[in-house]
Structure formats: structure tokens, C-alpha cells
Design a protein around this motif. Sequence first.
Motif, PDB file in Angstrom:
ATOM      1  N   ARG A 204       0.837  -1.198   0.000  1.00  0.00           N
ATOM      2  CA  ARG A 204       0.000   0.000   0.000  1.00  0.00           C
ATOM      3  C   ARG A 204       0.876   1.254   0.000  1.00  0.00           C
ATOM      4  NH1 ARG A 204      -3.580  -0.062  -2.303  1.00  0.00           N
ATOM      5  NH2 ARG A 204      -4.497   1.738  -1.253  1.00  0.00           N
ATOM      6  N   VAL A 205       1.932   1.244   0.794  1.00  0.00           N
ATOM      7  CA  VAL A 205       2.824   2.400   0.874  1.00  0.00           C
ATOM      8  C   VAL A 205       3.490   2.649  -0.480  1.00  0.00           C
ATOM      9  CG1 VAL A 205       4.963   3.256   1.896  1.00  0.00           C
ATOM     10  CG2 VAL A 205       3.252   2.149   3.338  1.00  0.00           C
ATOM     11  N   GLU A 206       3.944   1.584  -1.126  1.00  0.00           N
ATOM     12  CA  GLU A 206       4.635   1.750  -2.406  1.00  0.00           C
ATOM     13  C   GLU A 206       3.694   2.261  -3.494  1.00  0.00           C
ATOM     14  OE1 GLU A 206       7.066  -1.507  -3.642  1.00  0.00           O
ATOM     15  OE2 GLU A 206       7.899  -1.824  -1.637  1.00  0.00           O
ATOM     16  N   LYS A 207       2.432   1.831  -3.456  1.00  0.00           N
ATOM     17  CA  LYS A 207       1.470   2.356  -4.427  1.00  0.00           C
ATOM     18  C   LYS A 207       1.260   3.852  -4.223  1.00  0.00           C
ATOM     19  CE  LYS A 207      -1.206  -1.831  -5.423  1.00  0.00           C
ATOM     20  NZ  LYS A 207      -2.527  -2.497  -5.339  1.00  0.00           N
ATOM     21  N   TRP A 208       1.172   4.274  -2.965  1.00  0.00           N
ATOM     22  CA  TRP A 208       0.991   5.699  -2.687  1.00  0.00           C
ATOM     23  C   TRP A 208       2.211   6.489  -3.152  1.00  0.00           C
ATOM     24  CZ3 TRP A 208       3.531   9.502   0.044  1.00  0.00           C
ATOM     25  CH2 TRP A 208       2.807  10.674   0.281  1.00  0.00           C
ATOM     26  N   ILE A 209       3.402   5.980  -2.884  1.00  0.00           N
ATOM     27  CA  ILE A 209       4.629   6.670  -3.298  1.00  0.00           C
ATOM     28  C   ILE A 209       4.709   6.772  -4.815  1.00  0.00           C
ATOM     29  CG2 ILE A 209       7.149   6.457  -3.380  1.00  0.00           C
ATOM     30  CD1 ILE A 209       7.041   5.284  -0.561  1.00  0.00           C
TER      31      ILE A 209
ATOM     32  N   PHE B 218      14.480   5.720  -3.195  1.00  0.00           N
ATOM     33  CA  PHE B 218      15.022   6.068  -1.881  1.00  0.00           C
ATOM     34  C   PHE B 218      13.922   6.078  -0.825  1.00  0.00           C
ATOM     35  CE2 PHE B 218      15.506   9.418   1.293  1.00  0.00           C
ATOM     36  CZ  PHE B 218      16.652   8.975   1.963  1.00  0.00           C
ATOM     37  N   LEU B 219      12.786   6.685  -1.139  1.00  0.00           N
ATOM     38  CA  LEU B 219      11.719   6.806  -0.154  1.00  0.00           C
ATOM     39  C   LEU B 219      11.116   5.446   0.192  1.00  0.00           C
ATOM     40  CD1 LEU B 219      10.193   8.824   1.553  1.00  0.00           C
ATOM     41  CD2 LEU B 219       8.548   9.114  -0.310  1.00  0.00           C
ATOM     42  N   ILE B 220      10.970   4.578  -0.820  1.00  0.00           N
ATOM     43  CA  ILE B 220      10.425   3.237  -0.578  1.00  0.00           C
ATOM     44  C   ILE B 220      11.281   2.474   0.428  1.00  0.00           C
ATOM     45  CG2 ILE B 220      10.156   0.946  -1.624  1.00  0.00           C
ATOM     46  CD1 ILE B 220       9.042   2.388  -4.113  1.00  0.00           C
ATOM     47  N   TYR B 221      12.595   2.482   0.219  1.00  0.00           N
ATOM     48  CA  TYR B 221      13.470   1.753   1.135  1.00  0.00           C
ATOM     49  C   TYR B 221      13.585   2.440   2.491  1.00  0.00           C
ATOM     50  CZ  TYR B 221      14.836  -1.569  -2.426  1.00  0.00           C
ATOM     51  OH  TYR B 221      14.815  -2.576  -3.370  1.00  0.00           O
ATOM     52  N   PHE B 222      13.491   3.761   2.509  1.00  0.00           N
ATOM     53  CA  PHE B 222      13.503   4.479   3.786  1.00  0.00           C
ATOM     54  C   PHE B 222      12.293   4.093   4.632  1.00  0.00           C
ATOM     55  CE2 PHE B 222      12.138   8.087   6.385  1.00  0.00           C
ATOM     56  CZ  PHE B 222      13.281   8.278   7.166  1.00  0.00           C
ATOM     57  N   VAL B 223      11.116   4.040   4.011  1.00  0.00           N
ATOM     58  CA  VAL B 223       9.901   3.667   4.738  1.00  0.00           C
ATOM     59  C   VAL B 223       9.977   2.211   5.184  1.00  0.00           C
ATOM     60  CG1 VAL B 223       7.397   3.354   4.559  1.00  0.00           C
ATOM     61  CG2 VAL B 223       8.470   5.393   3.592  1.00  0.00           C
ATOM     62  N   ARG B 224      10.458   1.332   4.308  1.00  0.00           N
ATOM     63  CA  ARG B 224      10.582  -0.083   4.660  1.00  0.00           C
ATOM     64  C   ARG B 224      11.463  -0.256   5.908  1.00  0.00           C
ATOM     65  NH1 ARG B 224      10.035  -4.687   1.655  1.00  0.00           N
ATOM     66  NH2 ARG B 224       8.476  -4.520   0.012  1.00  0.00           N
ATOM     67  N   TYR B 225      12.634   0.331   5.887  1.00  0.00           N
ATOM     68  CA  TYR B 225      13.551   0.170   7.020  1.00  0.00           C
ATOM     69  C   TYR B 225      12.994   0.831   8.276  1.00  0.00           C
ATOM     70  CZ  TYR B 225      16.928  -1.313   3.471  1.00  0.00           C
ATOM     71  OH  TYR B 225      17.570  -1.977   2.447  1.00  0.00           O
ATOM     72  N   SER B 226      12.321   1.969   8.115  1.00  0.00           N
ATOM     73  CA  SER B 226      11.745   2.660   9.268  1.00  0.00           C
ATOM     74  C   SER B 226      10.664   1.819   9.934  1.00  0.00           C
ATOM     75  CB  SER B 226      11.159   4.016   8.850  1.00  0.00           C
ATOM     76  OG  SER B 226      12.166   4.866   8.344  1.00  0.00           O
TER      77      SER B 226
END
Length: 464
Positions: free
Chosen positions: A349-354, A365-373
Motif C-alpha cells: 500500500r505504501v509503495e502504491k501511494w509513493i 530512496f523513499l520506498i526503502y527508507f519507509v521499509r527500514y523505518s
Amino acid sequence: MQRTESFTTQSAISAHSHNSRHSRSQSEASLIDSDEEDTLFANRTKSDSSLTPEQALIHMIKVMMGTGMLSLPLAFKHSGLWLGMALLPVICSVCIYCMRQLVYSAHFVCSKTGQEKIDYANVMRKAVEMGPAWIHRWGYLAKQLVNVNMFIAQLGFCCVYFVFMADNLKQFFDETSTIHISQAGWIALLLIPILLLCTIRHLKVLAPLALIANIVYVVAVAIVIFYLISHLQPSNSLPAVGDWRNFPLFFGTVVFAFEGVAVVLPIENQMDQPQHYISPNGVLNTSCLIVLALYMATGFFGYVAFGDAVKDTITLNMPNTVFYQTLKIMFVGCILISYPLQFYVPMERVEKWISRKIHPERQTFLIYFVRYSMVVFTCLLAELIPHLSLFISLVGAFAATFLALVFPPAIELLCCYAKGKLNWKIWLKNSLLLVFALIGFTTGTYASLVEIAKAFGKEDDTKA
């Protein structure tokens, strides 16, 4: 039960004949007529990320054969031996029924909107927008309600995985070596391999790991069940019916254990032949029935073998020998693979929004930042609530109940309204499902919170 039976040929898994269509339940027939099914479950465009029926079966079994199954002996302690044996297949059957409701509703919505695939949250949104005129404007809110519950449930599962792995690693090294690290320390150390695994973004890449984990897990479970059967105590010393005040804890643990509802559509959406997923002997039914049989064996024999001494997870009751202690490492490895599978659902869901809102150059960058966070967040939450069994019951009763038992009947009611087939039988059936779910949600959440408060109170008394 032979493990190889669950990996039969594709034709055996996905048989989709005229006779099988007539064997569908009344609920499914109420939403989709026989002459519509071939169109609604038509093949999708094949891509590199498409899953075969065998791969989908592997994912479904691996997702549901998690930590919840190993806590079922404790759930039987809450319910009583024979009442638990009766209630477990009932609750799991209701969960399977609601999963099928969700899949059929999703394909009905896709047939109306012209889409090839759709996620859980948007099934809810479109169903609301196709419902009575007075609720059309609440479609977006309904979608976000599903998303919030999805995040809570899936991240809750991930937190439980941290605690489970830390408990087993701590006991293993405490009893077999001079390495003594606290539970909190093990949770922190587990952050490293989990971060690496969550770098993988596609289920197809995880399929080989999931296959290996399935084999190892089934072997480990078989060894545990063999040990339980060979160390059974007289069952007449155990209560047939437990304390009614603990029934909600049983409900929450069982719903948590049957935790596959959130990945039903993500896995089905990646199949280029979706009819193989929903057919009577297809991926969904086959995986759920295999797992149910394992649940019943583990819960029943685990409670009979250890009685009231049963711990949060059955692995903590195993003998202090090298062989049985090694089983803990096998289970830890399997649960480690399950983490990115559960993590996939909220991150999708997060990746679709991004992808819709963020400039392409910044997306990766943002996808992996959110994943790790989010991985770090689940790690910190696990540090705060380290009581495994109570955490399992709370997540199951609070978040998983809505995803598994509340939303699917509501969606089917709305879809039947849109199709003009909303009669009193459909109303009655889904109303009963909703009442059952809401009672479980209310009592299970309350009982879990009360027991968590008591557990923290005992810790404070001990420290004082």
C-alpha cells in the motif's frame, strides 16, 4: 497427513469443472452466477512476477503456519481440551468462508469497474460506492479504515515474530552455551537479518526461500507432534471446558493463528490464472485445510502432553537436549522468512501511494527508507510489549478480527445490494457473522488488555 499431498500437480490443485461450479456455497452463488464465473475469473496477463498455483500454495501455507500455531496448546488451556477441539474448526471454517467472500466480492467489483485486479481496501471502497446512495460519500473513509486495520494487524504480527524469535533464541543459548543475552538484546540483534530480508520487494523472489522454510517448518512440526504424542498424559486430568473468562483469549489466539486473510488478495492478484485459487480444491481451500489439520493436532496434543505447565509457545516446553533445542533454531529460521511475507502487505500500500504522489527520481530512496523505518518501529514495539501470548491474543482480537470476520460480510452485503440480490437469507447469514465477530472483538480485546495490565503489574511488584 503427507506434506507432498499439498504439492500435487497444477491440474489437481486447480480443477475447475462444471461439477465444481455446482458445489460452490450458496453465498458464492448469490454473488456470482455459474455462467458468469468463467468471465469473472478469466486469465490475467502473465508477467515476470506472476505466481503459479504451486507458488501461491507455498506462500499461503507459510503465512498461516506461523507463531500462532505454536501457541495453540496454550489456547486449549484457556478453552478446555474438548471445547477447544470443537471450537477451533468452527472458528477456522468461518475464517475460510469469509476469505472466499472477499475473493468473490473482489472479482465482482473488478467486473463492474473494468479492473484486472484490486486490493482489499479498494474492494471495500468500491463496494460502499456501489451500495445505497446515502453511504456513497463514505467510500474513501471505508478504504482508509481497512488500511488502518491492515497496518495494525500486519505490523502486530511482525512484532510478535520478533518476540517469538527472541524468546526461543534466548532459551537456546541460555541452556546450551555460556552466551547469556537478554530478550531485549536478542530482539535488537534480530533487526539486522530482518532488515536485509525486507530489502526484497517481490513475492516471486521470496518463493524459493518460502519453499525451503515450508519444508523445514513441516519437518520441525512433525518432530514436535511426534514428541507430544509419545509423551501424552492422561487426558481425564484436564478440564474438558475451561474458565469462561478465558474464552476470549482462546478466540484471539485462534484468529491470530489463522492470519492469512490479509495476504489472500495480494497472493491471488499475482496469479495469472485466478480460477486456480478459488476453485473448491484450489489454492485457498487446500492451504487452509492443511493448516487446520496441523492446528488441531498441535493444540490438542500439546495441551495433553504438558497440561497446565504449557508455555506461551510449545517450543519453550521442549526438553533441554541438543536435538530438541536445535528445533528452536529451525523454527526461528522459518519465522524469519515469514516476516517479509507479512511485511509485504502494508508495504504494498505504501509503495502504491509513493508511486502516485512522489517524483520518480525520489521513489526508490523513499520506498526503502519507509521499509527500514517500519522494521525498526516493529522492533521497538516488540521491546515495549514482550509478553508473547498476550500480545498474540490482543492483535488477533483487536485488528485481525475486523480484517478476517467483519469486513468480508459487510462487503458481500453491499455487493449483493449492487447486484439486486440482497434478500433476507443473505441479510441473516451476514448479520450472524457480524454479531459473532463483534462479540469476539469486544471480549477478546478487553480480556487481553486486562491480562497485559496484570502482567505488567506483577513485574512492577517483582522489581519492588
